[in-house]
Design an enzyme around this catalytic site. Sequence first.
Site, PDB file in Angstrom:
ATOM      1  N   PHE A   1     117.844 -29.282 -47.611  1.00 49.96           N
ATOM      2  CA  PHE A   1     117.941 -28.786 -48.996  1.00 49.96           C
ATOM      3  C   PHE A   1     117.613 -27.289 -49.057  1.00 49.96           C
ATOM      4  O   PHE A   1     118.479 -26.457 -49.374  1.00 49.96           O
ATOM      5  CB  PHE A   1     117.014 -29.634 -49.877  1.00 49.96           C
ATOM      6  CG  PHE A   1     116.583 -28.988 -51.153  1.00 49.96           C
ATOM      7  CD1 PHE A   1     117.502 -28.401 -52.016  1.00 49.96           C
ATOM      8  CD2 PHE A   1     115.233 -28.971 -51.507  1.00 49.96           C
ATOM      9  CE1 PHE A   1     117.088 -27.805 -53.209  1.00 49.96           C
ATOM     10  CE2 PHE A   1     114.815 -28.380 -52.690  1.00 49.96           C
ATOM     11  CZ  PHE A   1     115.745 -27.788 -53.532  1.00 49.96           C
TER      12      PHE A   1
ATOM     13  N   ASP B   1     119.631 -28.544 -36.511  1.00 51.47           N
ATOM     14  CA  ASP B   1     119.250 -29.663 -37.384  1.00 51.47           C
ATOM     15  C   ASP B   1     119.483 -30.985 -36.654  1.00 51.47           C
ATOM     16  O   ASP B   1     120.445 -31.104 -35.893  1.00 51.47           O
ATOM     17  CB  ASP B   1     120.060 -29.629 -38.698  1.00 51.47           C
ATOM     18  CG  ASP B   1     119.272 -30.228 -39.861  1.00 51.47           C
ATOM     19  OD1 ASP B   1     119.012 -31.452 -39.810  1.00 51.47           O
ATOM     20  OD2 ASP B   1     118.915 -29.498 -40.784  1.00 51.47           O
TER      21      ASP B   1
ATOM     22  N   ASP C   1     117.028 -31.834 -32.054  1.00 45.67           N
ATOM     23  CA  ASP C   1     115.730 -32.112 -32.640  1.00 45.67           C
ATOM     24  C   ASP C   1     114.750 -31.064 -32.105  1.00 45.67           C
ATOM     25  O   ASP C   1     114.670 -30.875 -30.890  1.00 45.67           O
ATOM     26  CB  ASP C   1     115.299 -33.531 -32.218  1.00 45.67           C
ATOM     27  CG  ASP C   1     114.117 -34.027 -33.020  1.00 45.67           C
ATOM     28  OD1 ASP C   1     113.088 -33.322 -33.051  1.00 45.67           O
ATOM     29  OD2 ASP C   1     114.222 -35.110 -33.626  1.00 45.67           O
TER      30      ASP C   1
ATOM     31  N   TYR D   1     102.177 -35.510 -42.447  1.00 45.06           N
ATOM     32  CA  TYR D   1     102.828 -34.286 -42.931  1.00 45.06           C
ATOM     33  C   TYR D   1     101.787 -33.178 -43.107  1.00 45.06           C
ATOM     34  O   TYR D   1     101.938 -32.081 -42.561  1.00 45.06           O
ATOM     35  CB  TYR D   1     103.539 -34.576 -44.247  1.00 45.06           C
ATOM     36  CG  TYR D   1     104.354 -33.423 -44.780  1.00 45.06           C
ATOM     37  CD1 TYR D   1     105.536 -33.032 -44.143  1.00 45.06           C
ATOM     38  CD2 TYR D   1     103.950 -32.714 -45.907  1.00 45.06           C
ATOM     39  CE1 TYR D   1     106.289 -31.971 -44.636  1.00 45.06           C
ATOM     40  CE2 TYR D   1     104.701 -31.658 -46.402  1.00 45.06           C
ATOM     41  CZ  TYR D   1     105.872 -31.287 -45.764  1.00 45.06           C
ATOM     42  OH  TYR D   1     106.610 -30.235 -46.240  1.00 45.06           O
TER      43      TYR D   1
ATOM     44  N   LYS E   1     101.434 -29.904 -40.660  1.00 45.98           N
ATOM     45  CA  LYS E   1     101.648 -28.526 -41.129  1.00 45.98           C
ATOM     46  C   LYS E   1     100.398 -27.680 -40.912  1.00 45.98           C
ATOM     47  O   LYS E   1     100.494 -26.487 -40.618  1.00 45.98           O
ATOM     48  CB  LYS E   1     102.047 -28.523 -42.611  1.00 45.98           C
ATOM     49  CG  LYS E   1     103.442 -29.072 -42.883  1.00 45.98           C
ATOM     50  CD  LYS E   1     104.539 -28.120 -42.420  1.00 45.98           C
ATOM     51  CE  LYS E   1     105.910 -28.591 -42.876  1.00 45.98           C
ATOM     52  NZ  LYS E   1     106.997 -27.715 -42.428  1.00 45.98           N
TER      53      LYS E   1
ATOM     54  N   THR F   1     109.595 -27.618 -54.840  1.00 45.27           N
ATOM     55  CA  THR F   1     110.833 -26.866 -55.036  1.00 45.27           C
ATOM     56  C   THR F   1     111.947 -27.837 -55.412  1.00 45.27           C
ATOM     57  O   THR F   1     111.975 -28.969 -54.920  1.00 45.27           O
ATOM     58  CB  THR F   1     111.195 -26.128 -53.723  1.00 45.27           C
ATOM     59  OG1 THR F   1     110.072 -25.320 -53.344  1.00 45.27           O
ATOM     60  CG2 THR F   1     112.412 -25.232 -53.894  1.00 45.27           C
TER      61      THR F   1
END
Length: 350
Positions: free
Chosen positions: A17, A37, A62, A156, A160, A186
């Site tokens: 996205f 991607d 990947d 996640y 990060k 977003t």
Amino acid sequence: MEKRDERLAVVAGGAGFIGSHLVDHLIGDGMRVICIDNFQTGRFDNIRHLEHEPRFDLIDADVTDPLSGKLTRSGSTPDFVFNLACAASPPHYQADPEHTLMTSVLGTRNLLHLCETAGARFLLASTSEIYGDPEEHPQRENYWGHVNPTGPRACYDEGKRAAETLAFDFLRARRADVRVARIFNTFGPRMRADDGRVVSNVITQALAGDDITIYGSGDQTRSFCYVDDLVRGLMALMTYKGTYRGAINLGNPHEMKVRELAQRVVEMTGTRSLITFRPLPVDDPRRRRPDIALAKKVLGWEPSVSLDVGLEKTIEHFMAVAKAAVRFPLMRPSSRRRRSQSAERDVAAP
Ligand code: UDP
């Protein structure tokens, strides 16, 4: 005259996205772009319009796998490497938590090694999730966060956080020039209909006349940034020439309750959908709003697209998606996923 720029940007997650909007921006600026991607949540539809663009290349790979040898095209030493490779919506990143954690950690490591070898500048798409369920409000970059390290969001959030750690270790050791953007919620065109996040869920439900699902009371808050604003912020950070190197929040400080967002979508679409309430997911942050003083001061950046204008464009996008699905009801989505996803259940038409 067409803009030309000999610089090369690698965008990991470039079919996603935000990534695909960034790719469009870079191509529009005249740069060459290599998109990496794995199509786990990225979609070929997002980059189909670049199929015959000579300055665009696609590598189906990947980022957790070694990247050396994959960028073999002559003259393919990148100047910029953007790392946006990771599923970012809770249902998607929780479907394969091990892969999510590794995507952030190993993916960032592989891309940092690429930058070290190429002398390229690195930008990590980090996240407001590194603040967890914040006890400070709004969130400033010097807040260390309140993350549950063992909960279902940890794959996640902690991924990060570790990616940020690696990036700053490379910076301290002068192995790469790094930039870290902490991206807040977003939205915009090219979100997946099955993304699972509140904006896409509420709009697709409203357009279909289905019940709108609010998790919890809907009093939890988020601050929604339109994707064009965000991409401008990412570009400003990557091309920033000053000396500041800390992480920088990128998001829209206009905070609202999730319930208010749903209500606004109901008004804008004129739907007869009913608002319904479901259980709140575990560790769901109660409130979130970026303090963007640093982005304003360092980058001269702030969002300019209002919620209503952004929602209008996003609603138009989902209407077009729904229309295409009616015209081509038997067409399958083009995403080629490497791993099976529980989200596959409710995959939308392209
Ligand atoms: N949410 C909701 N209904 C939905 C999807 C999400 O009420 O159909 C809530 C979710 O529990 C959270 C907020 O909306 O409190 C934002 O969720 P989203 O997944 O969009 O983003 P994130 O939680 O990652 O900020």
